[in-house]
Design an enzyme around this catalytic site. Structure first.
Site, PDB file in Angstrom:
ATOM      1  N   LYS A  14       0.822  -1.220   0.000  1.00  0.00           N
ATOM      2  CA  LYS A  14       0.000   0.000   0.000  1.00  0.00           C
ATOM      3  C   LYS A  14       0.856   1.270   0.000  1.00  0.00           C
ATOM      4  CE  LYS A  14      -2.474  -0.978   3.753  1.00  0.00           C
ATOM      5  NZ  LYS A  14      -1.965  -2.298   4.184  1.00  0.00           N
ATOM      6  N   ARG A 130      10.990  -6.293   5.494  1.00  0.00           N
ATOM      7  CA  ARG A 130      10.875  -4.884   5.869  1.00  0.00           C
ATOM      8  C   ARG A 130      11.338  -4.676   7.309  1.00  0.00           C
ATOM      9  NH1 ARG A 130       5.072  -2.045   5.676  1.00  0.00           N
ATOM     10  NH2 ARG A 130       4.854  -2.995   7.716  1.00  0.00           N
ATOM     11  N   ARG A 147      -1.335  -9.436  13.127  1.00  0.00           N
ATOM     12  CA  ARG A 147      -1.864  -8.412  12.220  1.00  0.00           C
ATOM     13  C   ARG A 147      -2.621  -9.062  11.055  1.00  0.00           C
ATOM     14  NH1 ARG A 147       3.468  -5.626  10.878  1.00  0.00           N
ATOM     15  NH2 ARG A 147       2.310  -4.180   9.567  1.00  0.00           N
TER      16      ARG A 147
HETATM   17  P1  AMP Z   1       0.032   0.481   9.032  1.00  0.00           P
HETATM   18  O1  AMP Z   1       1.198   1.414   8.993  1.00  0.00           O
HETATM   19  O2  AMP Z   1      -1.091   0.941   8.146  1.00  0.00           O
HETATM   20  O3  AMP Z   1       0.416  -0.961   8.803  1.00  0.00           O
HETATM   21  O4  AMP Z   1      -0.565   0.548  10.508  1.00  0.00           O
HETATM   22  C1  AMP Z   1       0.199   0.131  11.635  1.00  0.00           C
HETATM   23  C2  AMP Z   1      -0.700  -0.061  12.843  1.00  0.00           C
HETATM   24  O5  AMP Z   1      -1.344   1.180  13.171  1.00  0.00           O
HETATM   25  C3  AMP Z   1      -1.847  -1.043  12.657  1.00  0.00           C
HETATM   26  O6  AMP Z   1      -1.441  -2.396  12.852  1.00  0.00           O
HETATM   27  C4  AMP Z   1      -2.823  -0.567  13.745  1.00  0.00           C
HETATM   28  O7  AMP Z   1      -2.381  -0.965  15.025  1.00  0.00           O
HETATM   29  C5  AMP Z   1      -2.666   0.949  13.658  1.00  0.00           C
HETATM   30  N1  AMP Z   1      -3.622   1.527  12.670  1.00  0.00           N
HETATM   31  C6  AMP Z   1      -3.320   2.191  11.520  1.00  0.00           C
HETATM   32  N2  AMP Z   1      -4.430   2.562  10.864  1.00  0.00           N
HETATM   33  C7  AMP Z   1      -5.462   2.111  11.609  1.00  0.00           C
HETATM   34  C8  AMP Z   1      -6.881   2.147  11.454  1.00  0.00           C
HETATM   35  N3  AMP Z   1      -7.457   2.699  10.381  1.00  0.00           N
HETATM   36  N4  AMP Z   1      -7.643   1.585  12.442  1.00  0.00           N
HETATM   37  C9  AMP Z   1      -7.091   1.018  13.525  1.00  0.00           C
HETATM   38  N5  AMP Z   1      -5.772   0.926  13.715  1.00  0.00           N
HETATM   39  C10 AMP Z   1      -4.952   1.465  12.774  1.00  0.00           C
END
Ligand code: AMP
Length: 193
Positions: A14, A130, A147
């Protein structure tokens, strides 16, 4: 003006594809993960709360996450004026409904959802790779597995939500970055034509 949700499991690409799309379509990027990691780095109250969820691989509760995104949109009105790539939001059906409401209030909507579909073994390989460079507390095998569970249970139902809205563009995300980007572009350009 174009608002895109980039959607997919952790490790589906993403962030990488968002960077390309920003250049191609002149969009702003809102990564909720980046917003939260900035709060953690700055030691804010939100950062302290968020860190407890992130380090376990769990989602931040919907009401808190929705208010964080609303604050980002309120403090940067130019974002929705030009068009946004939403990266990492929504992750639940309630978040998706709230995003629709938030954008409607601002006279706009989600135009397209780009769904990056990558097989599970590759996701784990990519995230472990990563983790060697990112220093992220959640890029270790146990948290990665959690996750992915969270993704399957809470986030993947969004695919049907957006299919029903006629907005979902399924993209095979298994090949290299350039190929995947070309597929996204072809799919979006067809929609925009
Ligand atoms: P990401 O960088 O998008 O992989 O997000 C890392 C972590 O941030 C996720 O595993 C969640 O713990 C938290 N997080 C990010 N975006 C959201 C969201 N829209 N809703 C809930 N938790 C989020």
């Amino acid at each position: 003006m174009l608002n895109i949700v980039i959607f997919g499991a952790p490790g589906s690409g993403k962030g990488t594809q968002s960077e390309r799309l920003i250049d191609e379509y002149g969009l702003h990027h809102i990564s909720t993960g980046d917003v939260l990691r900035r709060h953690i780095a700055e030691g804010t109250e939100l950062g302290t709360v968020a860190n407890q969820y992130i380090s376990q691989g769990h989602l931040i509760p919907d009401d808190l996450m929705i208010s964080v995104l609303e604050d980002v949109l309120d403090s940067n009105p130019e974002l929705t004026a030009k068009g946004v790539i939403f990266d990492g939001f929504p992750r639940t059906i309630d978040q998706a409904k709230s995003l629709n409401t938030m954008l409607e209030k601002r006279g706009t909507k989600v135009h397209a959802v780009v769904g990056l579909e990558v097989n599970e073994d590759d996701l784990i390989k990519r995230l472990l790779q990563r983790g060697k460079e990112s220093g992220r507390s959640d890029d270790n095998l146990d948290t990665i597995r959690e996750r992915l569970n969270v993704y399957h249970n809470q986030t993947s139902p969004l695919r049907d939500f957006y299919v029903n809205e006629g907005k979902y563009h399924a993209i095979d995300g298994n090949s290299d970055v350039d190929h995947v980007f070309e597929s996204i572009k072809t799919s979006l350009d067809r929609k925009l034509a």
